[in-house]
Scaffold this motif. Sequence first.
Motif, short mmCIF file in Angstrom:
data_model
loop_
_atom_site.label_atom_id
_atom_site.label_comp_id
_atom_site.label_asym_id
_atom_site.label_seq_id
_atom_site.Cartn_x
_atom_site.Cartn_y
_atom_site.Cartn_z
N GLN A 124 0.88 -1.16 0.00
CA GLN A 124 0.00 0.00 0.00
C GLN A 124 0.93 1.22 0.00
N ASN A 125 1.25 1.69 -1.21
CA ASN A 125 2.20 2.79 -1.36
C ASN A 125 1.48 4.11 -1.11
N HIS A 126 1.75 4.73 0.02
CA HIS A 126 1.06 5.95 0.40
C HIS A 126 1.63 7.20 -0.26
N PHE A 127 2.91 7.13 -0.65
CA PHE A 127 3.53 8.32 -1.23
C PHE A 127 4.62 7.94 -2.21
N GLU A 128 4.62 8.60 -3.35
CA GLU A 128 5.71 8.49 -4.32
C GLU A 128 6.08 9.90 -4.74
N SER A 129 7.36 10.23 -4.62
CA SER A 129 7.81 11.58 -4.99
C SER A 129 7.66 11.79 -6.49
#
Length: 125
Positions: A38-43
Motif C-alpha cells: 500500500q504505497n502511500h507516497f511516491e515523490s
Amino acid sequence: MNKYISDITLFSGQSTEVESYYLADEKHITGNPLQSVQNHFESPCKQFNVGIWQSEAGSWNVNYSEYEYCDILEGSSMITDSQGKSLTVKAGDKFVIPVGFIGTWEVIEHCKKIYVMFEQQPAQT
C-alpha cells in the motif's frame, strides 16, 4: 520553492489502493506467499516511496537497488546475506537495508512493515 500545510501528505486521511501479488518465479525459494503493498507516497521524481508492505510465510531472493528503512509492525522475518549471515527481525525492530544488499528474505510469521525507500539515480559520467 515554498511549501505549505496543504502540501503535507497525511496518510491517515488517505484512501490508498492495496496491490496484492505473488512472487515472480525467478525470486521464489519456498512457499507461495501472498504479498501486498500500500504505497502511500511516491515523490514526483519516483525515487522516494513510503508505504505498508505485508507478506505471508515464505522465502525469496532479494537484490536491493535502493535504500530501505523498515519498521516491523507485526510478525517476524529472517534476512540472510550472500555470505550466509542472518538477522531475525520482529515487531518493534527498525533498520535500514543498504543499496547493493543481495541475499534472501524469509517471512517466518506473517510480517507487516512500514517501508521508506530511496532509489538513487545512476551516476552520470
